[in-house]
Write a protein that holds these residues in place. Structure first.
Motif, PDB file in Angstrom:
ATOM      1  N   SER A   9      11.058  -0.551   2.888  1.00 39.07           N
ATOM      2  CA  SER A   9      10.655   0.731   3.424  1.00 39.07           C
ATOM      3  C   SER A   9       9.130   0.717   3.478  1.00 39.07           C
ATOM      4  O   SER A   9       8.479   0.149   2.599  1.00 39.07           O
ATOM      5  CB  SER A   9      11.143   1.849   2.497  1.00 39.07           C
ATOM      6  OG  SER A   9      10.638   3.086   2.907  1.00 39.07           O
ATOM      7  N   SER A  11       5.744   3.088   3.576  1.00 40.19           N
ATOM      8  CA  SER A  11       5.192   4.428   3.410  1.00 40.19           C
ATOM      9  C   SER A  11       3.691   4.382   3.657  1.00 40.19           C
ATOM     10  O   SER A  11       3.074   3.312   3.661  1.00 40.19           O
ATOM     11  CB  SER A  11       5.492   4.988   2.017  1.00 40.19           C
ATOM     12  OG  SER A  11       4.769   4.298   1.027  1.00 40.19           O
ATOM     13  N   GLY A  38       1.456  11.666   0.970  1.00 42.37           N
ATOM     14  CA  GLY A  38       1.960  10.602   1.833  1.00 42.37           C
ATOM     15  C   GLY A  38       3.469  10.626   1.875  1.00 42.37           C
ATOM     16  O   GLY A  38       4.114  11.485   1.274  1.00 42.37           O
ATOM     17  N   GLY A  39       4.030   9.652   2.570  1.00 41.01           N
ATOM     18  CA  GLY A  39       5.473   9.578   2.673  1.00 41.01           C
ATOM     19  C   GLY A  39       5.915   8.443   3.572  1.00 41.01           C
ATOM     20  O   GLY A  39       5.104   7.617   3.992  1.00 41.01           O
ATOM     21  N   VAL A  40       7.186   8.434   3.874  1.00 41.65           N
ATOM     22  CA  VAL A  40       7.786   7.353   4.651  1.00 41.65           C
ATOM     23  C   VAL A  40       7.308   7.406   6.098  1.00 41.65           C
ATOM     24  O   VAL A  40       7.283   8.463   6.729  1.00 41.65           O
ATOM     25  CB  VAL A  40       9.325   7.431   4.589  1.00 41.65           C
ATOM     26  CG1 VAL A  40       9.969   6.367   5.464  1.00 41.65           C
ATOM     27  CG2 VAL A  40       9.794   7.288   3.155  1.00 41.65           C
ATOM     28  N   GLU A  54       1.817  13.271   7.443  1.00 38.61           N
ATOM     29  CA  GLU A  54       2.238  13.466   6.051  1.00 38.61           C
ATOM     30  C   GLU A  54       1.248  14.331   5.273  1.00 38.61           C
ATOM     31  O   GLU A  54       1.655  15.216   4.522  1.00 38.61           O
ATOM     32  CB  GLU A  54       2.427  12.110   5.351  1.00 38.61           C
ATOM     33  CG  GLU A  54       3.685  11.384   5.753  1.00 38.61           C
ATOM     34  CD  GLU A  54       4.955  12.008   5.200  1.00 38.61           C
ATOM     35  OE1 GLU A  54       4.887  12.859   4.282  1.00 38.61           O
ATOM     36  OE2 GLU A  54       6.038  11.635   5.681  1.00 38.61           O
ATOM     37  N   VAL A  79       9.432  -0.914  -1.568  1.00 43.49           N
ATOM     38  CA  VAL A  79       8.605  -0.013  -0.771  1.00 43.49           C
ATOM     39  C   VAL A  79       7.206  -0.609  -0.632  1.00 43.49           C
ATOM     40  O   VAL A  79       6.563  -0.939  -1.630  1.00 43.49           O
ATOM     41  CB  VAL A  79       8.510   1.388  -1.415  1.00 43.49           C
ATOM     42  CG1 VAL A  79       7.584   2.288  -0.603  1.00 43.49           C
ATOM     43  CG2 VAL A  79       9.882   2.010  -1.542  1.00 43.49           C
ATOM     44  N   SER A  81       3.509   0.298   0.636  1.00 44.74           N
ATOM     45  CA  SER A  81       2.692   1.476   0.931  1.00 44.74           C
ATOM     46  C   SER A  81       1.347   1.057   1.486  1.00 44.74           C
ATOM     47  O   SER A  81       0.659   0.219   0.905  1.00 44.74           O
ATOM     48  CB  SER A  81       2.474   2.298  -0.348  1.00 44.74           C
ATOM     49  OG  SER A  81       3.707   2.744  -0.849  1.00 44.74           O
TER      50      SER A  81
END
Length: 145
Positions: A9, A11, A38-40, A54, A79, A81
């Motif tokens: 993922s 982000s 923040g986020g995906v 975000e 994840v 980032s």
């Protein structure tokens, strides 16, 4: 499972820095942790566009996205980032359904309030020696190699 490709993922997060070197942070609604907003990243979204979206969704602040300051991978969750240093350009701080508090923190407050893996992202953005590439297990940094 055998034969399955692991998924990652992606982000994005913004380290928003005011002229007085205070940094915008949110207290997450789901776990109470302080983090940079923040986020995906959406599948069809450019990273810088995702940061702007975000940050605004979580804080009410519009930003101008600057330099990529770090790439961080949570090895347990898969994840990745991307963290960008940003300048505030408009708006008024507010919470959202994703945040229970929004505050401008000093670097010392960042180190007190945030977990190590999130504080390092802010400190990397502030020191300007990036972009850094770091891995962690969700709690502690993992040495390269």
């Amino acid at each position: 499972m055998a034969g399955e490709n692991p998924k990652h993922s992606v982000s994005v997060a913004g380290v928003i820095v005011r002229a007085d070197d205070r940094v915008l942070a949110v207290r997450r609604a789901d776990n109470g942790a302080w983090e940079p907003p923040g986020g995906v990243l959406e599948l069809d979204e450019e990273p810088q566009t995702g940061v702007v979206r975000e940050v605004f969704e979580e804080t009410g602040i519009r930003v101008t996205v600057g330099q990529l300051t770090g790439v961080y991978k949570n090895m347990k969750l898969g994840v990745v980032s991307l963290v960008f240093r940003c300048d505030p350009s408009a708006g008024t701080e507010r919470t959202s359904n994703e945040s229970t508090a929004v505050a401008w923190l000093t670097p010392d407050e960042v180190q007190e309030c945030m977990s190590k893996v999130f504080a390092i992202r802010v400190l990397d953005a502030l020191n300007g020696n990036g972009p850094q590439v770091r891995s962690h297990d969700g709690e502690c940094l993992i040495s390269a190699g």
